[in-house]
Scaffold this motif. Structure first.
Motif, PDB file in Angstrom:
ATOM      1  N   SER A  25       0.779  -1.358  -0.027  1.00 43.89           N
ATOM      2  CA  SER A  25      -0.085  -0.178   0.251  1.00 43.89           C
ATOM      3  C   SER A  25       1.059   1.154  -0.074  1.00 43.89           C
ATOM      4  CB  SER A  25      -0.785   0.014   1.347  1.00 43.89           C
ATOM      5  OG  SER A  25      -1.453  -1.174   1.110  1.00 43.89           O
ATOM      6  N   ASP A  74      -9.222  -3.119   0.252  1.00 45.20           N
ATOM      7  CA  ASP A  74      -8.041  -2.862   0.950  1.00 45.20           C
ATOM      8  C   ASP A  74      -7.273  -3.822   0.520  1.00 45.20           C
ATOM      9  OD1 ASP A  74      -8.207  -5.146   3.090  1.00 45.20           O
ATOM     10  OD2 ASP A  74     -10.311  -4.175   3.296  1.00 45.20           O
ATOM     11  N   THR A 127      -6.505   1.858   4.753  1.00 44.47           N
ATOM     12  CA  THR A 127      -8.206   1.445   4.888  1.00 44.47           C
ATOM     13  C   THR A 127      -8.197   0.290   5.661  1.00 44.47           C
ATOM     14  OG1 THR A 127      -7.405   0.723   2.443  1.00 44.47           O
ATOM     15  CG2 THR A 127      -9.308   2.321   2.569  1.00 44.47           C
TER      16      THR A 127
END
Ligand code: GLU
Length: 372
Positions: free
Chosen positions: A52, A153, A216
Motif C-alpha cells: 500500500s 483494502d 483502509t
C-alpha cells in the motif's frame, strides 16, 4: 518454534503506516524490507510483495494531510503515488541486486478466468526470473460504485492473491505485533494471541475499527484476509514490521506475530466459488439452511426470496431470513426462474418454468459454507 520449512511461496503485505512518515516515504524502512525479501529469495523462497502507500504518497505530493474520502481524488492520488512508491522499491531492491516489477490489479482481473490465467502465467514467469512482483490495487480504474468490483483494502487483496496463486504463507506486516483480545494501544488488559486455529466470530469480535489516515485496513480486515487465505490452505502471520528482521525470523519459524492456521484444503472449484464476488443472493428458510449445512441440495421449497439479477452459473450469496450470508453457491437457474420457483415443490417448480423435470437448484458440490 513453528515449522515453515516446507513452504515455498510467500505473499508479504506491507501497510501504508509502516512505510510512510509525515513527510513522505520512510526510506530506511523500505530498504530494510527489501533487504529481508532479497535474503528470503536467496534462501529459495518465491516472494510476492503487496504494498500500500500509493494514495498516501500521492496525497503528500499534492500537500494533502487528511484522509481522502472523495473517490476521484483518491484515484488521482493513486495515479501520482504509484510511480513514487515503485521508484523507492526499485532503488531499495537495487541495493540487493534484485529486480522488482509492478502489478496493478482490480478484482475483476481475478474474477475473470482469462485475465486470472494471464496473471498466473506472468507472475510465475517473474518468479522464475527471480524478480519480486510488487502488487497494489489499481485504484485509478477500480470502479468503486459497483459492489464486488473492488478489493477495498490490500489486506483482502493480498489474501485473494495468496489464494489464487497457491501461496503457502501470507504475512501481513503492520504496526502492532499481532492479534490481541482488545486494542493494545488503548486497552491495557488486552492479551496477545500467538496462535489461532480458526477465525471464529469471537476472534473477530476482538478487532474493531479501520486503519489510520491513509490506509483502509485495520485488524478486522486482517482477520478477514486470514480467513480467505486459510480457506485456500494458506496460513497467515500478522506481525509488526517494526520488529527487527521480522520476515527472516518468521520464515525461520520463530514465534513472531500471530499465526492463523490454514483450514483443510478446498478444491479448486470451491476456491473459485469462495473467492468470486457474488452478483446476487438467494434467501432460504431455516429448514433449507440446516439442510445445506448437512451437505444436502437446495430445493425450491426452501427458497423464500431472490435478491438481484444473476444468470445460471453465476456465484451468488446464500442468506438466511435475517439477511445473514452463510454460504456462496452456483445455481443451475437464473434469478428470474428461481423467483418463479420459490416455495414450490420440485414438480410445481418444473411446471412454473415450463420444464418437464427439475431435481434441485444446486447440489452440495456447488456450495461452500462461509460461516462454519
Ligand atoms: N491501494 C491503496 C494504496 O496504495 C491502499 C489500500 C489499503 O490501505 O489497504 O494507497
Amino acid at each position: 518454534m513453528r515449522d515453515f520449512s516446507a513452504m515455498k511461496r510467500v505473499v508479504i503485505k506491507v501497510g501504508t503506516n509502516l512505510i510512510t512518515r509525515d513527510n513522505g516515504i520512510d526510506e530506511a524502512r523500505i530498504v530494510d524490507i527489501c533487504r529481508q525479501i532479497a535474503s528470503l529469495r536467496e534462501k529459495g523462497y518465491q516472494v510476492i510483495l503487496v504494498s500500500s502507500g500509493a494514495v498516501g504518497l500521492g496525497a503528500k505530493e499534492l500537500g494533502h494531510g487528511k484522509k481522502i474520502a472523495y473517490v476521484p481524488m483518491r484515484q488521482a492520488c493513486a495515479a501520482i503515488g504509484n510511480p513514487i512508491l515503485m521508484s523507492h522499491y526499485r532503488k531499495a531492491f537495487s541495493i540487493y541486486d534484485t529486480i522488482c516489477a509492478q502489478v496493478l490489479l482490480t478484482r475483476r482481473d481475478l474474477n475473470n478466468r482469462t485475465t486470472y490465467n494471464n496473471l498466473r502465467a506472468s507472475v510465475s514467469t517473474l518468479l522464475t526470473l527471480g524478480v519480486i512482483p510488487v502488487f497494489n490495487e489499481n485504484d485509478v480504474v477500480a470502479n468503486t460504485n459497483e459492489i464486488g468490483e473492488i478489493f477495498g483494502d490490500n489486506d483482502r487483496m493480498s489474501a485473494m492473491i495468496a489464494s489464487k496463486i497457491d501461496a503457502d504463507l501470507l504475512i501481513l506486516l503492520t504496526d502492532i505485533d499481532g492479534v490481541y483480545t482488545g486494542n493494545p494501544k488503548s486497552d491495557k488488559d488486552a492479551v496477545f494471541i500467538p496462535e489461532i486455529e480458526h477465525v471464529s466470530g469471537k476472534i473477530m469480535s476482538y478487532a474493531k475499527g479501520a486503519g489510520s489516515t491513509f490506509s483502509t485496513g485495520g485488524m478486522k480486515t486482517k482477520l478477514m484476509a486470514a480467513q480467505i487465505a486459510s480457506m485456500a490452505h494458506c496460513g497467515t502471520i500478522i506481525a509488526s514490521g517494526y520488529e527487527k528482521d521480522s520476515l527472516i525470523r518468521i520464515m525461520a519459524g520463530e514465534l513472531v506475530g500471530t499465526y492463523i492456521h490454514p483450514e483443510k484444503k478446498l478444491t479448486q472449484r470451491q476456491r473459485w466459488i469462495i473467492n468470486n464476488s457474488h452478483v446476487g443472493a438467494i434467501m432460504v428458510d431455516k429448514g433449507a439452511k440446516k439442510a445445506l449445512g448437512d451437505k444436502k441440495s437446495l430445493l425450491p421449497s426452501g427458497v423464500v426470496g431472490v435478491v438481484g439479477v444473476f444468470d445460471a452459473g453465476d456465484v451468488v450469496a446464500i442468506m438466511d431470513t435475517d439477511g445473514f450470508v452463510f454460504a456462496k453457491a452456483v445455481p443451475y437457474f437464473n434469478s428470474t426462474d428461481i423467483a418463479l420457483m420459490k416455495g414450490l415443490s420440485t414438480q410445481e417448480a418444473a411446471k412454473a418454468i415450463s420444464k418437464a423435470h427439475i431435481d434441485c437448484l444446486f447440489r452440495p458440490e456447488d456450495l461452500v459454507l462461509t460461516d462454519a
